[in-house]
Design an enzyme around this catalytic site. Structure first.
Site, PDB file in Angstrom:
ATOM      1  N   ASP A 185      -8.616  55.792  31.287  1.00 45.76           N
ATOM      2  CA  ASP A 185      -7.420  56.081  30.481  1.00 45.76           C
ATOM      3  C   ASP A 185      -7.359  55.432  29.098  1.00 45.76           C
ATOM      4  O   ASP A 185      -7.689  54.255  28.946  1.00 45.76           O
ATOM      5  CB  ASP A 185      -6.173  55.557  31.205  1.00 45.76           C
ATOM      6  N   ARG A 201       2.667  51.085  38.546  1.00 48.04           N
ATOM      7  CA  ARG A 201       1.762  50.762  37.427  1.00 48.04           C
ATOM      8  C   ARG A 201       1.975  51.627  36.182  1.00 48.04           C
ATOM      9  O   ARG A 201       2.750  52.552  36.171  1.00 48.04           O
ATOM     10  CB  ARG A 201       0.318  50.909  37.883  1.00 48.04           C
ATOM     11  N   GLU A 249       0.995  58.993  37.835  1.00 44.76           N
ATOM     12  CA  GLU A 249       0.421  57.895  37.058  1.00 44.76           C
ATOM     13  C   GLU A 249       0.740  58.089  35.575  1.00 44.76           C
ATOM     14  O   GLU A 249       1.132  59.176  35.142  1.00 44.76           O
ATOM     15  CB  GLU A 249      -1.112  57.879  37.217  1.00 44.76           C
TER      16      GLU A 249
HETATM   17  C1  FRU Z   1      -5.257  56.648  36.020  1.00 42.31           C
HETATM   18  C2  FRU Z   1      -5.349  55.294  36.684  1.00 42.31           C
HETATM   19  C3  FRU Z   1      -4.102  54.479  36.375  1.00 42.31           C
HETATM   20  C4  FRU Z   1      -4.581  53.078  36.543  1.00 42.31           C
HETATM   21  C5  FRU Z   1      -5.975  53.165  35.996  1.00 42.31           C
HETATM   22  C6  FRU Z   1      -6.964  52.236  36.639  1.00 42.31           C
HETATM   23  O1  FRU Z   1      -6.467  57.222  35.743  1.00 42.31           O
HETATM   24  O2  FRU Z   1      -5.533  55.434  38.069  1.00 42.31           O
HETATM   25  O3  FRU Z   1      -2.985  54.798  37.195  1.00 42.31           O
HETATM   26  O4  FRU Z   1      -3.796  52.151  35.853  1.00 42.31           O
HETATM   27  O5  FRU Z   1      -6.406  54.501  36.176  1.00 42.31           O
HETATM   28  O6  FRU Z   1      -8.177  52.275  36.007  1.00 42.31           O
END
Ligand code: FRU
Length: 566
Positions: free
Chosen positions: A143, A260, A312
């Site tokens: 991300d 998160r 997310e």
């Molecule tokens: C999305 C995710 C987020 C998390 C991150 C971990 O792609 O799963 O929710 O913070 O990647 O790398």
């Protein structure tokens, strides 16, 4: 905090086995120690992706400095990653398993190939490395995180594994750019600590010193991931060159396993900060006056939109509806799996927000997707973008196969930046997605045939089929069906598709009205197609074994091709 000051040299083919070798001590069939020699800048670690992780504890003056999980080479080296050493460090290395029948780890390839160097030279020439999309110089990326604009530069942090090209050891890498096209690597922003590895989050420019770390300090909020996920704060008083962690971390906790990806923004309407984060199958909203103490406001999402996976990486912003003076709020919700073509995708909701509660204006069963390709995820926007713009970047991959993509020394790229807006169609309000206006400046000379990096502008007067192909018979077909109101991209025969069953596919988008002009951005391993009016976007990865160098057009359409200049 460890800052990795790693010098990257331009691609050259140096023998990587040059440089001083290491002298490990072997303690058992799974365990070795290695004292870092003085005056060496980098220790180059040889990686073999098919092995299991070795667990490395870096100890200095009897204290644990950091830990890293790393698939050290046992039989052969796939690529190297640099570790920036400091004098006196001791590497305590435990292998998860010893796949060799002989029982001794002495013969593992890593010991003869691990070596010191003054600079890290990219030696793996990778034909798939994008020419004008952001990628990490090496290592794994997912991300986009902590994106902000300040003093003429766009700052892009990102989920980064500096120690291999698969998901592990999450830190925030950092790059910056003056034009959203040319990216400069910056020192690593945030590295793991005793509270956990560093998951996704956001950053804001604190113009009024509301947090007390200084006027114009950059305040980053991120998820500390261990057994549970908690939210932490780090700040920078030097424009983002270095970040300090707040001593009061974590600043937000909850008894929820998936909690998160905090996204923070200043809300003029209530003269307070708002924070939105993913909490199970909902988005939770908070407010604060100082970025440290957060008040829970409300939750959104139960029964709304798509719930085929984990929610997310949210975002929330107010935008004008094109052709009117009306303003509405858009809530971005990335979801994985559950996307329209399997795996990851970005859905959004349009409605109102009073600083406390988001109300979706559509019926609960309505699902809206921001991009109808298969490689568009974790999309969020920059803080403090100029002229009130809402500039978004997506991670150009899909969790279904992200770790298997056929590249080695780096893995994953970001989409080109996009300008977001709102438009109405048939009684609903949708998100418009256009290539960021900075992409106009990248248009170089007009060329007759496509190349590995070009923009193809297609003017349409009805049904059309556009095929990009190479001399190997590999091809991608884009089809506009005016009567159906659909646009397709078929990558089933696009080149290397065999690395995952989930990769070959046809993606289909509703066009929400007529398509008059398409803008198609081709890079070494991606194709992004946009309705020039912003009503449709489609982002897909492709891995041709030779660039597509021919275009064939059927139907009422004309194409102009522009080299993308660097
Ligand atoms: C999305 C995710 C987020 C998390 C991150 C971990 O792609 O799963 O929710 O913070 O990647 O790398």
């Amino acid at each position: 905090m460890k800052i990795h000051a790693i010098t990257l040299l331009a691609a050259a083919t140096l023998s990587l086995s040059a440089g001083a070798q290491v002298t490990p001590q072997f303690l058992s069939e799974r365990h070795a120690m290695l004292r870092v020699e003085n005056d060496k800048k980098l220790l180059l670690l040889p990686i073999e992706e098919k092995q299991e992780n070795a667990h490395i504890r870096v100890v200095k003056d009897n204290q644990l400095i950091t830990t890293l999980n790393c698939r050290l080479a046992i039989d052969k080296v796939d690529y190297y990653v640099p570790y920036a050493t400091s004098e006196g460090e001791l590497f305590d290395i435990a292998f998860a398993a010893n796949p060799r029948a002989t029982g001794s780890i002495k013969g593992f390839t890593c010991w003869s190939k691990m070596h010191y160097a003054d600079a890290f030279t990219e030696t793996v020439a990778d034909a798939y490395r994008p020419a004008y999309h952001h990628t990490p110089a090496y290592g794994w990326m997912n991300d986009p995180n902590g994106m902000y604009y300040k003093d003429g530069r766009w700052h892009l942090c990102f989920q980064w594994n500096p120690y291999a090209s698969y998901w592990e050891n999450l830190s925030w890498g950092h790059s910056s750019s003056a034009d959203l096209i040319h990216w400069t690597p910056e020192p690593t922003a945030i590295t793991p600590d005793a509270l956990g590895t560093i998951f996704s989050g956001s950053a804001v420019v604190d113009k009024t010193n509301s947090a007390g770390f200084g006027k114009d300090a950059i305040i980053a909020l991120y998820t500390s991931a261990r057994e549970r996920q908690t939210q932490s704060l780090a700040y920078s008083t030097d424009g983002g060159q270095t970040f300090q962690k707040y001593s009061g971390n974590p600043i937000l906790t909850a008894d929820i396993p998936d909690f998160r990806d905090p996204k923070v923004f200043w809300n003029d309407d209530i003269q307070r900060w708002n924070l939105i984060l993913a909490s199970g199958q909902e988005m939770w909203i908070y407010s604060s006056s100082n970025l440290k103490d957060w008040r829970y406001e409300s939750a959104f999402g139960r029964a709304y939109g798509n719930h085929g996976g984990v929610w997310e990486c949210p975002d929330l912003m107010k935008m004008k509806v094109a052709g009117s003076n009306e303003e509405k709020w858009m809530l971005i919700c990335n979801i994985n799996p559950g996307g329209p073509f399997g795996g990851s995708a970005t859905q959004y909701f349009v409605g109102s927000f009073d600083g406390h509660e988001f109300k979706c204006e559509s019926a609960p069963e309505v699902t809206k997707w921001m991009d109808y390709g298969k490689d568009h995820y974790a999309t969020v926007t920059f803080d403090n973008a100029p002229d009130g713009r809402h500039v978004a970047i997506a991670w150009m991959s899909n969790w279904q196969y992200a770790n298997q993509l056929p590249t080695l020394q780096y893995r994953s790229a970001n989409s080109i930046a996009r300008d977001l807006g709102l438009y109405s169609y048939n009684g609903e309000t949708y998100c418009s997605v256009k290539p960021a206006k900075e992409m106009d400046a990248a248009r170089g000379k007009q060329i007759d045939n496509p190349s590995a990096r070009c923009e193809i502008v297609v003017t349409l007067k009805g049904d059309a089929q556009i095929t990009l192909r190479n001399t190997k018979g590999e091809r991608v077909t884009l089809t506009y069906d005016e009567a159906e109101g659909t646009f397709d991209m078929d990558r089933r025969r696009s080149g290397n598709v065999a690395f995952s069953d989930a990769f070959p596919c046809v993606t289909t988008a509703p066009t929400n009205g007529q398509l008059r002009q398409l803008r198609i951005f081709v890079d070494n391993s991606s194709i992004e197609a946009f309705d020039a009016d912003g009503k449709m976007a489609m982002t897909n990865l492709v891995f041709p074994t030779e660039p597509y160098n021919r275009i064939q057009i059927k139907g009422k359409a004309k194409a102009k091709i522009y080299q993308i200049s660097r």
